[in-house]
Design a protein around this motif. Structure first.
Motif, mmCIF file in Angstrom:
data_model
loop_
_atom_site.group_PDB
_atom_site.id
_atom_site.type_symbol
_atom_site.label_atom_id
_atom_site.label_comp_id
_atom_site.label_asym_id
_atom_site.label_seq_id
_atom_site.Cartn_x
_atom_site.Cartn_y
_atom_site.Cartn_z
ATOM 1 N N UNK A 94 13.403 -17.574 2.182
ATOM 2 C CA UNK A 94 12.271 -16.986 1.458
ATOM 3 C C UNK A 94 12.188 -17.436 0.001
ATOM 4 N N UNK A 95 13.332 -17.558 -0.665
ATOM 5 C CA UNK A 95 13.326 -18.026 -2.058
ATOM 6 C C UNK A 95 12.810 -19.457 -2.132
ATOM 7 N N UNK A 96 13.258 -20.305 -1.212
ATOM 8 C CA UNK A 96 12.797 -21.689 -1.202
ATOM 9 C C UNK A 96 11.298 -21.772 -0.927
ATOM 10 N N UNK A 97 10.808 -20.940 -0.022
ATOM 11 C CA UNK A 97 9.371 -20.933 0.274
ATOM 12 C C UNK A 97 8.575 -20.476 -0.948
ATOM 13 N N UNK A 98 9.063 -19.458 -1.646
ATOM 14 C CA UNK A 98 8.377 -18.996 -2.854
ATOM 15 C C UNK A 98 8.347 -20.092 -3.913
ATOM 16 N N UNK A 99 9.469 -20.780 -4.091
ATOM 17 C CA UNK A 99 9.519 -21.887 -5.052
ATOM 18 C C UNK A 99 8.548 -22.990 -4.651
ATOM 19 N N UNK A 100 8.475 -23.288 -3.353
ATOM 20 C CA UNK A 100 7.559 -24.318 -2.867
ATOM 21 C C UNK A 100 6.108 -23.932 -3.117
ATOM 22 N N UNK A 101 5.768 -22.665 -2.887
ATOM 23 C CA UNK A 101 4.397 -22.206 -3.138
ATOM 24 C C UNK A 101 4.053 -22.295 -4.622
ATOM 25 N N UNK A 102 4.993 -21.905 -5.471
ATOM 26 C CA UNK A 102 4.751 -21.999 -6.915
ATOM 27 C C UNK A 102 4.583 -23.449 -7.339
ATOM 28 N N UNK A 103 5.405 -24.340 -6.778
ATOM 29 C CA UNK A 103 5.301 -25.762 -7.109
ATOM 30 C C UNK A 103 3.954 -26.329 -6.658
ATOM 31 N N UNK A 104 3.470 -25.872 -5.510
ATOM 32 C CA UNK A 104 2.163 -26.322 -5.028
ATOM 33 C C UNK A 104 1.057 -25.908 -5.986
ATOM 34 N N UNK A 105 1.138 -24.694 -6.503
ATOM 35 C CA UNK A 105 0.143 -24.226 -7.465
ATOM 36 C C UNK A 105 0.218 -25.002 -8.772
ATOM 37 N N UNK A 106 1.428 -25.404 -9.168
ATOM 38 C CA UNK A 106 1.577 -26.204 -10.384
ATOM 39 C C UNK A 106 0.830 -27.526 -10.242
ATOM 40 N N UNK A 107 0.873 -28.110 -9.042
ATOM 41 C CA UNK A 107 0.203 -29.385 -8.797
ATOM 42 C C UNK A 107 -1.318 -29.236 -8.858
ATOM 43 N N UNK A 108 -1.833 -28.150 -8.289
ATOM 44 C CA UNK A 108 -3.283 -27.993 -8.168
ATOM 45 C C UNK A 108 -3.913 -27.234 -9.336
ATOM 46 N N UNK A 152 1.597 -12.565 -1.762
ATOM 47 C CA UNK A 152 0.608 -12.622 -2.834
ATOM 48 C C UNK A 152 0.477 -14.038 -3.387
ATOM 49 N N UNK A 153 1.607 -14.743 -3.544
ATOM 50 C CA UNK A 153 1.560 -16.130 -4.012
ATOM 51 C C UNK A 153 0.855 -17.008 -3.001
ATOM 52 N N UNK A 154 1.061 -16.731 -1.720
ATOM 53 C CA UNK A 154 0.374 -17.488 -0.669
ATOM 54 C C UNK A 154 -1.128 -17.299 -0.768
ATOM 55 N N UNK A 155 -1.564 -16.074 -1.041
ATOM 56 C CA UNK A 155 -2.994 -15.819 -1.215
ATOM 57 C C UNK A 155 -3.549 -16.611 -2.396
ATOM 58 N N UNK A 156 -2.811 -16.622 -3.501
ATOM 59 C CA UNK A 156 -3.223 -17.406 -4.667
ATOM 60 C C UNK A 156 -3.270 -18.895 -4.342
ATOM 61 N N UNK A 157 -2.278 -19.374 -3.596
ATOM 62 C CA UNK A 157 -2.216 -20.789 -3.226
ATOM 63 C C UNK A 157 -3.400 -21.181 -2.362
ATOM 64 N N UNK A 158 -3.787 -20.306 -1.446
ATOM 65 C CA UNK A 158 -4.916 -20.587 -0.560
ATOM 66 C C UNK A 158 -6.180 -20.849 -1.367
ATOM 67 N N UNK A 159 -6.393 -20.031 -2.401
ATOM 68 C CA UNK A 159 -7.589 -20.216 -3.230
ATOM 69 C C UNK A 159 -7.473 -21.459 -4.107
ATOM 70 N N UNK A 160 -6.266 -21.750 -4.592
ATOM 71 C CA UNK A 160 -6.103 -22.869 -5.528
ATOM 72 C C UNK A 160 -6.232 -24.223 -4.844
#
Length: 349
Positions: free
Chosen positions: A12-26, A287-295
């Motif tokens: 779960x920590x790795x997935x959260x980090x991956x989602x945050x990194x994806x948002x950093x890119x977009x 919640x981060x996944x929801x943000x990522x979906x929009x970004x």
């Protein structure tokens, strides 16, 4: 290092980090936190602020699931709480009166607590299966919220009430402070006192706990009441943030997100041991996944499917059996295949 790799919250920590990194890119400046007019602003602050109601509901759900139960009615309690508070505030001559707003909030929280006690009574007192007992309030509660609002969206214009879900205090969103207080109190009661151990024992074997002198029925009612109270606070946050109450859509499907957050956090649906920290992490992932979906621009019609796929992936990565089959790594404590074969040969001989 091996101990860290086997930790149940690693994936779960790795997935959260991956989602945050994806948002950093977009999203440019995604990780930046700024101070404007004495308030903290930023995407990370927004994730925690918008995820605050889910964290509260998930914390209450964690204790319910730890007893071996489930609560499907939290979404309806969210709607009822927000609807009742907004109705009472809309009837005030002065919506900025702190006393009147506090009375409305108190009434909504008391009703949420009563609804939680009702669920606990059906489960522990009557003996109805938790999924059926809470399904009753899930359906009836949504209708009750519609009755409170008369099928309309109730809007309010109250500065004190706006503070609950959309205001700031000490530069931080007030709802985040509320979540921190609830988490601190819950962690103290369940980890520093014997309450957590009692809850886990009831979830492991309620009958054995009763025979050992634990009042399992009373404890179960208390846990459901706490879950209802958490849902009531979340309902206040949601309605306060938009300054309105919608009995039909407020808290819709939040019970499913809460259950997913608990499961992602490593708590077993069978009851027993639970992890508050894991639940908070699971709620932040959702919640981060929801943000990522929009970004990243996922089409709205496929949002739920995309969200389900990611959550499924996280749950699979957490499964020791799945990792054993995919990565060919034996589970901790499992005997080697050769040793198992030798044992079978000896037994046969």
């Amino acid at each position: 290092m091996n101990r860290l790799a086997r930790h149940r919250l690693l994936w779960p920590v790795l997935v959260l980090v991956l989602l945050l990194a994806t948002n950093v890119v977009f999203t440019d400046g995604f990780l930046s936190v700024q101070m404007k007019d004495g308030h903290l602003y930023g995407s990370l602050i927004d994730i925690i602020r918008f995820g605050a109601p889910l964290i509260l509901v998930a914390v209450g759900m964690t204790l319910v699931i730890a007893t071996g139960g489930i609560d499907l009615s939290v979404g309806s309690v969210v709607a009822i709480s927000g609807a009742l508070a907004c109705l009472r505030i809309s009837e005030l001559d002065d919506q900025s009166a702190v006393g009147g707003v506090l009375a409305a909030i108190g009434l909504a929280l008391v009703l949420s607590l009563v609804l939680g006690v009702w669920n606990g009574f059906l489960v522990a007192g009557i003996g109805i299966q938790p999924i059926i007992a809470t399904l009753i309030l899930m359906v009836a509660g949504r209708g009750l919220a519609q009755l409170v609002t008369d099928g309309q969206i109730i809007t309010v214009n109250s500065v004190p009430y706006k503070l609950v879900g959309g205001g700031y205090w000490l530069t931080v969103p007030f709802c985040i402070l509320v979540v921190l207080v609830v988490l601190a109190v819950t962690a103290f009661l369940t980890r520093r006192l014997a309450l957590g151990l009692l809850i886990e024992s009831v979830g492991g074997n309620a009958e054995a706990s009763r025979l050992a002198g634990i009042r399992s029925r009373g404890l179960t009612i208390v846990v459901y009441a706490f879950c209802g109270l958490c849902a009531g606070i979340a309902g206040l946050m949601i309605s306060s943030n938009v300054s309105s109450a919608d009995g039909n859509n407020a808290g819709l499907w939040i019970e499913l997100d809460a259950i997913l957050a608990v499961v992602i956090g490593g708590t077993s649906l069978a009851g027993g041991r639970f992890s508050l920290g894991g639940t908070v992490l699971g709620a932040l992932i959702i919640q981060t996944l929801t943000t990522t979906i929009y970004s990243i621009g996922v089409p709205p019609e496929t949002t739920l499917l995309f969200k389900a796929l990611v959550v499924t992936l996280v749950c699979l990565l957490q499964s020791p059996t799945f990792r054993e089959k995919v990565f060919h790594r034996p589970r901790r404590g499992a005997p080697p295949a050769s040793a198992d074969a030798d044992t079978k040969v000896r037994i046969t001989v």
